[in-house]
Design an enzyme around this catalytic site. Structure first.
Site, mmCIF file in Angstrom:
data_model
loop_
_atom_site.group_PDB
_atom_site.id
_atom_site.type_symbol
_atom_site.label_atom_id
_atom_site.label_comp_id
_atom_site.label_asym_id
_atom_site.label_seq_id
_atom_site.Cartn_x
_atom_site.Cartn_y
_atom_site.Cartn_z
ATOM 1 N N ASP B 539 0.862 -1.181 0.000
ATOM 2 C CA ASP B 539 0.000 0.000 0.000
ATOM 3 C C ASP B 539 0.903 1.237 0.000
ATOM 4 O O ASP B 539 2.125 1.113 0.133
ATOM 5 C CB ASP B 539 -0.861 -0.051 1.271
ATOM 6 C CG ASP B 539 -2.046 0.888 1.227
ATOM 7 O OD1 ASP B 539 -2.213 1.603 0.220
ATOM 8 O OD2 ASP B 539 -2.810 0.917 2.202
ATOM 9 N N GLU B 542 2.507 5.200 -3.837
ATOM 10 C CA GLU B 542 2.434 6.254 -4.878
ATOM 11 C C GLU B 542 3.730 7.045 -4.994
ATOM 12 O O GLU B 542 4.059 7.433 -6.111
ATOM 13 C CB GLU B 542 1.251 7.186 -4.567
ATOM 14 C CG GLU B 542 -0.094 6.510 -4.673
ATOM 15 C CD GLU B 542 -0.383 5.590 -3.479
ATOM 16 O OE1 GLU B 542 0.262 5.789 -2.425
ATOM 17 O OE2 GLU B 542 -1.209 4.678 -3.602
ATOM 18 N N ASP B 615 -8.943 3.762 -1.548
ATOM 19 C CA ASP B 615 -9.807 4.074 -0.405
ATOM 20 C C ASP B 615 -11.117 4.713 -0.842
ATOM 21 O O ASP B 615 -11.303 5.926 -0.764
ATOM 22 C CB ASP B 615 -9.049 4.963 0.570
ATOM 23 C CG ASP B 615 -7.797 4.257 1.077
ATOM 24 O OD1 ASP B 615 -7.723 3.024 0.923
ATOM 25 O OD2 ASP B 615 -6.910 4.929 1.611
#
Lengths: 547, 977
Positions: B539, B542, B615
């Site tokens: 996760d 980015e 999310d």
């Protein structure tokens, strides 16, 4: 555990013949017999919906709409498989676990899988099970003994309370007579003075005074509301300060935290622990510093909090009459300095002074340290009324005591409180706790559950006792009913619900809090044991046999 | 006090509504290069005599003697002193690659994006010939010589044509602009030259700006040419831009295509709405800049967690696509000058131009062409297609055990339990928080007992503390990303002060892989507190950095090789999850199929990982957009995708949760997840009837696992997506081009329309052809029309609109189990849905599911077929044939097998697995007999509508019981009417 390996080369894959009653529970065995129609053996699905060839029973294909033709293969979903477990006790498993390649622990005879996949371990499993049951029974036995002492306690409490109630009842009837007598006297004197009193009440001073009183009461009400609100906001801000995510660098949040720290005299959260001073000390220091100098006669915050109620509880009629008397009779030597002091007090403070004085006087009288001043008729009335009122109050108290005792008595055997046998009565107020590192959790039976930080700081209420397991489908008073105890409406969580705690109760020889978990934010699960949950063995024997 | 009170009241009054923090993220107008790019397009639009300043120098054209490649010099008339180079090549499959770079510039443009995205260096054709003309270079190719690519010299313009019709045009609008490297001093100097006109003529009524314009010979093209070239601020952050301007603008037009799809990831429709031109639906271009957007909008062009710069353009005539291998921030404007054509404008912050033109002409061709470039979605482990149960967080090993017990008590299938960040002590990934997870390996063994797996999170930020061995080692090995001054970069994430590994550094690769070993090799650190059934979730890659610009990394940070973060930002997340995937794959010998879920991704991510849409919010809008996002990802080649069931934020009402399970069960990746502040919502916690409905949905997913796995096999070999929007399946049916709320599962013929709104009792399903469709559950027939037809289908809460296209055979396994590996030896049911022509076809692929034994021929791949034969069609045959033997070379991904051995160990082990039931829909009449291997078998028949008739209502159903048919062998079942 790889039973697959054993399956790699089965003898014949399509002809795995399964006994017709394989997987059938003893209660249904009698229904798994064929009917003979002509030369053909047939069988009817258990719900009668369909007749199929007898050969189609347990042929690993689901024919019956109710799934009853495949008790032993798992071909029909949502059915139940029975394993006999000879040497142990029989068990039921869902059809989804039949022939899935896993040897179910429930089926120690291995009958849930094709022959050759699982070993029969019933001998060992049965022995281990019996040993385990024995061990559990031991605990149960010991626990049940303690439990029966709890029940004894409840019984004794019952007698004690019954006696207390009986004696209170006597007191009540005596006190009722006394009240009647004093009321009679008061009524008679009052009828003489009621008119006079009404007249006196019309005095502008009294009227204005009452307006002030009302205003003060209203102010007090608003003040309390504000205090409550402030407390909530303080909590929110404390939470924000200790829990905000400094990583997001949200300036608005940082601003709020800094602002609050400055206002409350707290060190910056990131600096906490860096120097010696503990947060509590800092806070106390800050509070000290913020003590402002009071003008003479002004009430302090403490006085406002504790004395204002007393002040507002003044009997104004009596005060009025005393005032009359005071105006009517110039100071005489008969009064002590206490009675005289009015003369030296600025008018503005007089009402407060008078109130406090009358309060003091009544205490002194009650303590027998002083005697009431001589009085006129109005004062007589007031005194008679006062006496009647006090007697009535006393009666009220006794009645309250009785009511309390009755309530207590009724709860002892109320299943919603201390259990059908009163086994939980003994534990009311008993507290158990658990240190989990950062926090110590505590619960006091039938009272409150708490979370106390070990490193200092305010503790949080996790709720007060509200009920046992009253979920739908749970029978009141059943074992399941007493397996959970709910404590609700604790301190509200920042941006979340009120904290609450669920006690998961099981039998144990001690009252102990074993573990605490927070499966959802601000909802806590306490695993506890208590002897009160240890039912004597006999009462559950039947249900165990059913297993 | 008053001020404080006000502040308090404001705090208390904060509305509890969800909202993206839009001000955290740039709009085009807040990004200097995007602003410049859009202004350029604006000037071009307003200038009728606009002509691109870029042209090919004819004398420089150099054609490769052996391959279909040529290079040429390119000049810009506004910067004649700057040199550019063009490199054009045609691959063996007809894909055209067009590259342009600055030659001998002050610095080097980033040119490695393609090397990370491509699966291999594409083979350049040796047959196709370039021919040089006076004004252009051109090549004609294709089986029918129908494709032509033309590189025109002046201005530079690249056109791909098919049958003389323009398919893709580069620089047709003249928006190509490659900002060359320059120094600030030179620019200042030049500017001072313009600012001092020698003798301004008197009487001229010009204002200053015009004077400057007049003096700046490039202003017609570049404007003032000084907008945010050297430094740029956003919020409290300043980007130092030491290299100055280096952006790239290029227009890509599809003159004959009215729909464009792809360029994930955006929360929008599948057929991309316009961002420029008249009545544009959006005002900002589609943005590709991987970002952790908190509470993202359900209808927006904002960038999200991942970027795949591939775009399909579609018309009834053809499908084409482009892939732009650029790793920097990219904005894409989309306009339809007329309904049947599309203009796009791509504006990137840095990097070379590296565009692949895919000629199609069918969607399947485009998928294959793209798959040859960046690879296919790897065939996942079979269990990974089951149901995943996640929450932030399961709080202890006992909590995990309890969740497992509850699923089993409710007889709800689940394959994987997940642990979010709270398992890790102080968010130091790999390091268990022993206060709550005292026995992690035992816990995993308990999960493995039911043949289940666990997925545990490992994020890319490392807590900067020397007591954390991972950080310590990364620091010692000098593997961490640097600030522009060369010092270790520090940012804030979950653990507080954190550092990031630079996976562009090859030295990080083996080190990272070694961490995931479950047994320690000497004194090397290994994750001994994990098992071979522990899989990984990546996760925040980015990367998400709480105190960074746009919640990410400063663009002037430095990666391996001296590249700036801006050059590689969109690729960064892929390298992290790729390395993790390889680590998981190679922790065992022989390797096992890995499973790594990633939030950030780039073109090529599909080769190794699964992704989810991040999310999302527990709202109907997010549920609906989740469907089109997954379709868009499938278009972008990333099949193994899904959105969080239930919505990450918020507490969905039971109805919403049930519908969301309906969406999840028909997503390639099926996981429920929830934020730490939400109420628990595991399906066993639902009240009736919701609980039973969800149990049925979970079981439906499991019964259809053979269909999903078969679809994944096809995707892994051909590049065709696992879930297919209408335009992919019916490329000529205009009525389906914009559809994105109903889709097909692989090539199975299952058409599903998950319900994504409240209080629905029925819905409309679009049928694109003159064919009969059957309700999967009831056998109800629906008849389509050649021009497309909407039919009304029941959709009460317990119903999922799921139709079988007439002509399909669906293999299922209908015995509920606790986890998918436990179904291994369960028998099959075949649903044969006859077409109006009386035929049907289906496929089944099976293998061991976890290893790479399938690449050694250990699998079965069957074809099922139903045909109507005999005079008057009185005989229907259903048969099973060995597809693996027919097409061994196309059976599995990664290897072309020369032959198939049907006695392979896997097939032998599966011999005893039978087809227990055949359900035949749409038979014309009651059979006289049903025979398998010459013998009568049991059957039941329920009369109803025949496939060939026009009758509505329930189809006739023939159920053949236990036809003595093994799943591994050839057989024929003969039905006589």
């Amino acid at each position: 555990m790889l039973p697959w390996l054993l399956l790699l080369f089965p003898a014949s894959i399509f002809a795995a013949e399964t006994g017709k009653t394989h997987g059938v529970s003893p209660a249904l065995l009698s229904r798994y017999v064929p009917s003979t129609v002509g030369s053909e053996k047939t069988w009817s699905c258990l719900n009668g919906s369909k007749t199929i060839p007898w050969a189609a029973v347990n042929d690993d294909y689901c024919d019956c709409p109710d799934g009853s033709d495949e008790p032993g293969t798992g071909a029909c979903s949502n059915t139940v498989f029975y394993c006999q477990n000879e040497g142990h006790i029989g068990a039921r498993i869902p059809s989804s676990r039949v022939r899935d390649g896993l040897c179910e622990p429930e089926c120690c005879d291995g009958s849930d899988e094709l022959p050759g996949v699982c070993k029969n371990t019933c001998k060992e499993v049965g022995a281990a099970y019996r040993a385990k049951v024995e061990e559990e029974n031991k605990i149960r036995k010991t626990g049940a003994k303690i439990r029966s002492s709890y029940i004894n306690f409840a019984q004794k409490e019952k007698s004690r309370l019954e006696e207390k109630i009986a004696s209170l009842e006597k007191d009540i009837s005596a006190q009722e007579k006394e009240v009647a007598r004093l009321k009679d006297i008061a009524d008679r004197t009052e009828s003489l003075s009621a008119a006079a009193l009404e007249q006196k009440k019309q005095s502008p001073l009294y009227q204005s005074f009452m307006t002030h009183v009302n205003a003060l009461k209203s102010l007090q009400r608003e003040h309390k509301k504000h205090l409550e609100r402030e407390k909530i906001l303080e909590d929110i801000l404390d939470n924000l300060r200790s829990n905000y995510n400094p990583n997001y660098q949200d300036m608005a949040v940082l601003e709020a935290v800094r602002g609050w720290e400055a206002q409350a005299g707290l060190p910056h959260i990131n600096d906490v622990g860096k120097d010696g001073a503990s947060e509590e000390e800092e806070k106390a220091k800050a509070e000290e510093e913020s003590q402002e100098e009071l003008e003479p006669g002004m009430w302090s915050a403490g006085q406002l909090e504790y004395d204002l109620d007393n002040l507002l509880g003044t009997d104004y009629e009596t005060l009025l009459l005393e005032h009359e008397r005071h105006i009517g009779a110039p100071a005489s030597g008969s009064d002590s300095i206490l009675f005289d002091a009015t003369a030296y007090i600025p008018d503005a403070l007089l009402p407060q002074y008078v109130a406090v004085r009358s309060m003091l006087l009544s205490w002194l009288e009650a303590l027998g340290l002083t005697h009431k001043a001589p009085s006129d008729a109005a004062a007589d009335t007031s005194r008679a009324q006062q006496a009647a009122k006090e007697a009535d109050n006393a009666l009220g108290h006794i009645k309250q005591d009785k009511q309390k005792a009755q309530e207590e008595l009724s709860r002892i055997f109320d299943p919603e409180w201390y259990g059908l046998e009163g086994e939980w009565k003994k534990l009311h107020g008993t507290c158990i706790d658990k240190d989990t590192g950062d926090y110590t959790y505590e619960v006091c039976f039938f009272e409150e559950a708490k979370q106390k930080p070990n490193k200092g700081g305010a503790s949080h209420s996790l709720g007060r006792f509200s009920s046992w397991n009253d979920a739908d489908g749970v029978t009141l008073g059943s074992t399941e009913y007493y397996s959970r105890m709910y404590y609700t409406r604790g301190t509200k969580c920042w941006n979340g619900p009120h904290r609450s705690a669920t006690l998961l109760v099981s039998c144990g020889v001690e009252n102990a809090l074993l573990s605490v978990a927070e499966p959802e934010k601000c909802e806590y699960h306490f695993k506890i044991t208590s002897p009160a949950a240890c039912l004597p063995l006999e009462t559950t024997k039947e249900s165990r046999d059913e297993l | 006090m008053r001020d404080l009170t006000l502040l308090l009241l404001t705090l208390v009054a904060l509305p509890a509504v969800f909202a993206v923090k839009s001000h955290d993220f740039k709009t085009c107008s807040q990004a200097g290069f995007c602003r410049r790019g859009r202004a350029l397009a604006e000037r071009a639009k307003e200038n009728p005599s606009w002509k691109s300043p870029y042209s090919v120098d004819p004398s420089s054209v150099a054609i490769d003697s052996t391959t279909a490649a040529f290079t040429a010099g390119v000049k810009s008339s506004i910067y004649p002193e700057v040199k550019f180079g063009l490199d054009v090549r045609v691959h063996r499959d007809g894909v055209v690659r067009v590259r342009m770079d600055e030659i001998d510039g002050l610095r080097k443009r980033y040119d490695e994006a393609a090397s990370w995205a491509l699966v291999a260096e594409p083979e350049v054709s040796q047959d196709i010939q370039w021919t040089v003309a006076k004004d252009a270079v051109r090549a004609v190719y294709g089986d029918n010589k129908d494709i032509e690519v033309v590189v025109a010299y002046e201005p530079l313009r690249v056109t791909l044509l098919r049958n003389g019709k323009e398919q893709i045009v580069l620089n047709g609008e003249g928006l190509l602009h490659m900002e060359h490297f320059r120094t600030k001093e030179a620019v200042e100097q030049e500017k001072s030259g313009w600012a001092l006109p020698e003798a301004p003529e008197e009487g001229l009524d010009l204002d200053d700006a015009q004077v400057v314009m007049q003096m700046n010979p490039r202003s017609w093209f570049e404007g003032a040419g000084d907008d945010a070239l050297w430094e740029e601020t956003f919020g409290s952050w300043t980007d130092s831009k030491p290299k100055g301007p280096e952006s790239l603008s290029i227009d890509v037009n599809f003159p004959n295509h009215g729909h464009v799809y792809g360029i994930p990831q955006h929360a929008t429709r599948l057929s991309l709405p316009t961002t420029s031109g008249e009545d544009a639906y959006y005002s900002d271009p589609y943005r590709l800049y991987n970002a952790d957007v908190f509470e993202y909008l359900a209808d927006s062009t904002m960038s999200l967690y991942g970027s795949i710069p591939v775009m399909h353009a579609h018309s009834a005539d053809s499908t084409v696509a482009i892939f732009h291998a650029v790793g920097s921030e990219t904005w894409i404007d989309v306009a339809h000058p007329k309904p049947s054509s599309t203009h796009t404008h791509w504006i990137s912050e840095s990097g070379i131009m590296d565009i692949f033109l895919m000629p199609g002409p069918t969607p399947a061709d485009v998928f294959a062409q793209y798959a040859r470039l960046t690879g296919t979605s790897a065939l996942p482990a079979q269990w990974a297609l089951g149901y995943h149960q996640c929450r932030w967080n399961y709080i202890s090993s006992d909590d995990v055990r309890d969740v497992q017990t509850r699923f089993d008590e409710e007889d709800m299938p689940v394959d994987v339990f997940w642990l979010d960040i709270e398992y890790a002590e102080d968010h130091k990934y790999f390091i268990w928080d022993k206060k709550s997870f005292s026995d992690p390996v035992d816990m995993m063994h308990d999960v493995e007992e039911i043949q289940r797996k666990m997925v545990v999170i490992v994020d890319p930020h490392l807590k900067r503390t020397d007591s954390y061995p991972i950080y310590q080692q990364a620091k010692e090995l000098d593997l961490l990303i640097k600030k522009k001054d060369g010092q270790e970069y520090e940012g804030w994430c979950w653990p507080g002060s954190s550092a990031w590994v630079d996976f562009f550094n090859p030295a990080s690769w083996d080190w990272w892989k070694s961490l995931f070993k479950t047994v320690s090799d000497g004194d090397k650190w290994a994750w001994t507190e994990s098992t071979e059934n522990t899989y990984i979730w990546n996760d925040m890659n980015e990367p998400s950095i709480f105190n960074g610009p746009e919640i990410s990394m400063p663009r002037d940070n430095i990666h391996y090789g001296g590249w700036e973060h801006r050059d590689v930002h969109n690729i960064n997340g892929m390298l992290f999850h790729n390395m993790t995937t390889l680590a998981v794959m190679h922790r065992t010998d022989p390797p096992k199929r890995p499973f790594v879920l990633t939030r950030s991704f780039y073109a090529g991510s599909q080769r190794l990982s699964a992704m989810w849409t991040g999310d999302n919010l527990g709202t109907w809008e997010h549920m609906a957009v989740g469907v089109s996002m997954v379709l868009s990802l499938n278009v972008g080649g990333f099949s193994f995708s899904g959105s969080d069931v239930g919505g990450f934020f918020g507490n969905p009402e039971p109805e919403m949760l049930v519908r969301w399970y309906g969406v999840g069960a028909f997503s390639p990746f099926f996981r429920a997840h929830a934020h730490i502040d939400t109420k628990r919502r595991e399906p066993y916690l639902l009240d009736e009837p919701y609980k039973s409905i969800v149990r049925d949905i979970l079981r439906l997913r499991y019964s259809l696992l053979p269909v999903w796995y078969t679809a994944f096999r096809e995707a892994s070999v051909t590049g065709l997506p696992v879930v297919r929007p209408h335009y992919v399946v019916f490329p000529q049916d205009e009525g389906g081009f914009a559809l994105d709320d109903q889709y097909f599962v692989g090539g199975s013929g299952l058409l599903v329309k998950p319900i994504t709104s409240k209080d629905v009792t029925e819905t409309t399903v679009y049928l694109p052809e003159n064919e009969v469709y059957y309700d999967y559950f009831t056998g109800q027939t629906y008849r389509g029309a050649a021009k497309g037809k909407n039919v009304t289908v029941p959709a009460e809460l317990h119903q999922i609109p799921l139709l079988i296209r007439g002509g399909s055979i669906i293999p299922t396994r209908e015995r509920p189990r606790r986890s998918s590996p436990l179904m291994k030896y369960d028998p099959f049911t075949l649903r044969v849905a006859l077409s109006t022509g009386g035929t049907a076809r289906g496929e089944l692929y099976l293998d061991e599911g976890e290893t790479y034994a399938h690449r050694e021929g250990q699998f079965i791949w069957r074809e099922f077929e139903a045909t109507t034969e005999g005079k008057k069609g009185k005989e229907i045959r259903v048969r099973s044939r060995n597809l693996a033997a027919q097409k061994p070379g196309e059976a599995v991904d990664g290897v072309a097998l020369a032959a198939y051995d049907d006695k392979n160990d896997f097939a032998r082990a599966m011999e005893r697995v039978r087809v227990e039931r055949i359900v035949l829909l749409g038979l014309a009449a009651k059979p006289k007999s049903v025979k398998a291997a010459g013998k009568d078998v049991d059957w039941e028949f329920k009369a109803g509508a025949a496939a060939a008739s026009k009758a509505e209502g329930s189809a006739s159903v023939l159920v053949v019981k236990d036809p003595h048919a093994s799943i591994t062998s050839d057989w024929d079942i003969i039905i006589q009417l």
